[in-house]
Enzyme design. Structure first.
Site, mmCIF file in Angstrom:
data_model
loop_
_atom_site.group_PDB
_atom_site.id
_atom_site.type_symbol
_atom_site.label_atom_id
_atom_site.label_comp_id
_atom_site.label_asym_id
_atom_site.label_seq_id
_atom_site.Cartn_x
_atom_site.Cartn_y
_atom_site.Cartn_z
ATOM 1 C CG ASP A 178 1.835 -1.180 3.372
ATOM 2 O OD1 ASP A 178 1.170 -0.842 4.431
ATOM 3 O OD2 ASP A 178 1.703 -1.854 2.462
ATOM 4 C CG MET A 229 -0.640 -5.705 -6.638
ATOM 5 S SD MET A 229 -0.943 -5.221 -4.979
ATOM 6 C CE MET A 229 -1.535 -6.498 -4.192
ATOM 7 C CG HIS A 233 -1.700 -1.255 1.560
ATOM 8 N ND1 HIS A 233 -1.432 -2.356 2.265
ATOM 9 C CD2 HIS A 233 -2.975 -1.271 1.109
ATOM 10 C CE1 HIS A 233 -2.354 -3.172 2.225
ATOM 11 N NE2 HIS A 233 -3.366 -2.500 1.623
ATOM 12 C CG HIS A 284 -11.713 -10.895 1.628
ATOM 13 N ND1 HIS A 284 -11.316 -9.717 0.797
ATOM 14 C CD2 HIS A 284 -11.074 -10.797 2.829
ATOM 15 C CE1 HIS A 284 -10.391 -9.125 1.469
ATOM 16 N NE2 HIS A 284 -10.241 -9.719 2.921
ATOM 17 C CG ASP A 320 -5.080 -10.639 -2.136
ATOM 18 O OD1 ASP A 320 -4.059 -10.676 -2.914
ATOM 19 O OD2 ASP A 320 -5.658 -9.833 -1.554
ATOM 20 C CG ASP A 341 -10.143 -10.670 7.334
ATOM 21 O OD1 ASP A 341 -9.551 -11.677 6.936
ATOM 22 O OD2 ASP A 341 -9.805 -9.536 6.991
ATOM 23 C CG ASP A 380 -5.880 -11.648 6.641
ATOM 24 O OD1 ASP A 380 -6.519 -12.121 5.495
ATOM 25 O OD2 ASP A 380 -5.792 -10.405 6.756
ATOM 26 C CE LYS A 430 -12.646 -8.666 5.374
ATOM 27 N NZ LYS A 430 -11.606 -7.946 6.019
ATOM 28 C CD GLU A 472 -8.316 -7.688 -1.707
ATOM 29 O OE1 GLU A 472 -7.411 -7.453 -2.041
ATOM 30 O OE2 GLU A 472 -8.624 -8.195 -0.532
ATOM 31 C CD GLU A 504 -7.857 -11.612 1.479
ATOM 32 O OE1 GLU A 504 -7.573 -10.475 0.952
ATOM 33 O OE2 GLU A 504 -7.881 -11.862 2.781
ATOM 34 C CG ASP A 513 -3.888 -9.774 1.847
ATOM 35 O OD1 ASP A 513 -3.268 -9.526 3.064
ATOM 36 O OD2 ASP A 513 -4.985 -9.058 1.341
#
Ligand SMILES: [Mn+2]
Length: 392
Positions: A63, A94, A60, A226, A251, A261, A263, A189, A187, A223, A293
């Site tokens: 980040d 990406m 991102h 998601h 993802d 969520d 992950d 969710k 994406e 993802e 992800d």
């Protein structure tokens, strides 16, 4: 400690395994507990990814570049990051934009009621596209984490969809104007962090993309977690995206059904679903990034984060090998052959024509005989389990 995975399960650049800065850099904070791991600098994360054998790193905007950075700081950070990627042999396939963390986005970004917020979200995304392009990314992901509601009293949902379309159309024009050549990947969710998020599933986005000014430029980034949160079969959504030519990115992680969520490490919760997914991606020849992800358990230190990252890639490659074994298994193939062929006549009807429709309308079917054909899917599934558990 031995880090390089053994033999056939060792990650190689051609596997295109990538991780986000936010994944291995995840510090274990959750809504009920604070950070448990110290912060890592982006350059340290890139070095860690290189050590575990990954191919790419995604990010991102924030980040890498703080939201309040000066243009000079931004330039220095991007330049230094590009240099550490180069030094470590890591690519940036990406890039994406955070339109969810800062309080300004508490009512959404592209769909927010305040036009000032919508304008700022577009500006921030264009800046993020600039960063991604500078780092060589060719895929730009948009995840609208705050594009949703706690109460539908706040706006008409179709107005939100129109605002989202306007924003994506605007960004496609920017992509063309700057000649960045990005493929935009949307994406989905269903919820979290909002109570409900618009565009709840990959299927919602596939419908939306067809209404855009440049549908060819826009695809999806499904993802695992998601779609599992929505109770769906992830591989089916991926297959639909693939079949539509829209699987621009993916993802990978894992998720127990009906939970927040999570992950989780790829393949750690639903091994069989992960198997069908890997088999699908490998069977069709998906050649995009395999992006994880996900993040390590909150109980881990940074050695454990390496175990997490290594495990994601290792599980993918184990399942890839199992898929090959499955495809080469004589009994499985003979069952598939038997259930798909019609021993008596050619059942293929082809495209509609006056002639073949007349022939089809006049044909006699022996329903009882057809219904007696064996469909040994119990055996087929057990053979799958035998392969997955390593007894076959
Ligand atoms: Mn994601």
């Amino acid at each position: 400690m031995k880090r390089k995975a053994d033999g056939q399960y060792a990650p190689k650049p051609e596997h295109k395994f990538s991780f986000g800065l936010w994944t291995v850099g995840n510090r274990g904070r959750d809504p009920f507990g604070d950070f448990v791991r110290p912060p890592l600098k982006p350059a340290e994360i890139v070095a860690m990814l290189s050590e575990v054998g990954a191919w790419g790193v995604n990010l991102h905007d924030n980040d890498l570049v703080p939201i309040d950075a000066t243009p000079a700081e931004r330039d220095r950070l991007v330049r230094e990051f590009a240099a550490s990627c180069k030094k470590n042999g890591i690519v940036v396939p990406m890039a994406t934009v955070s339109l969810f963390f800062d309080p300004v986005f508490r009512d959404g970004a592209f769909t927010a009621n305040d036009p000032e917020v919508r304008a700022y979200a577009l500006q921030k995304t264009m800046h993020a596209m600039d960063i991604g392009a500078e780092l060589g990314a060719k895929i730009f992901v948009l995840w609208g984490g705050r594009e949703g509601v706690e109460t539908d009293a706040c706006r008409r949902a179709d107005v939100a969809i129109k605002r989202l379309r306007d924003a994506v159309n605007y960004l496609c024009e920017y992509n063309l104007d700057r000649r960045y050549g990005f493929k935009l990947a949307l994406e989905a969710k269903p919820n979290e962090p909002r109570a409900d998020i618009y565009m709840a599933t990959t299927g919602h986005y596939l419908g939306f993309i067809a209404t855009l000014d440049h549908p060819e430029m826009v695809g999806v980034n499904p993802e695992v977690a998601h779609e599992h949160m929505a109770g769906l079969n992830f591989m089916h959504g991926v297959a639909q995206a693939w079949e539509a030519g829209k699987l621009f990115h993916i993802d990978l992680n894992d998720q127990m059904p009906g939970r927040y969520d999570q992950d989780l490490r790829f393949g750690s919760a639903n091994l069989k679903s992960a198997f069908w997914l890997v088999k699908f991606l490998e069977d069709v020849g998906y050649d995009g990034p395999r992006h994880f992800d996900a993040h390590a358990y909150r109980t881990e230190d940074y050695e454990g984060v390496k175990d997490f990252a290594t495990g994601c890639m290792r599980t993918y490659l184990i399942l890839k090998e199992k898929a090959q074994r499955w495809n080469e298994d004589a009994e499985i193939q003979s069952i598939l052959e038997a259930v798909s062929t019609d021993p008596d006549q050619d059942g293929e009807i082809g495209r509609f024509s006056k002639k073949n429709s007349a022939s089809l309308l006049s044909r006699t079917f022996d329903r009882e005989q057809i219904a007696q054909k064996r469909l040994p899917y119990e055996r087929l599934d057990q053979l799958t389990i035998d392969i997955l558990t390593g007894v076959k």
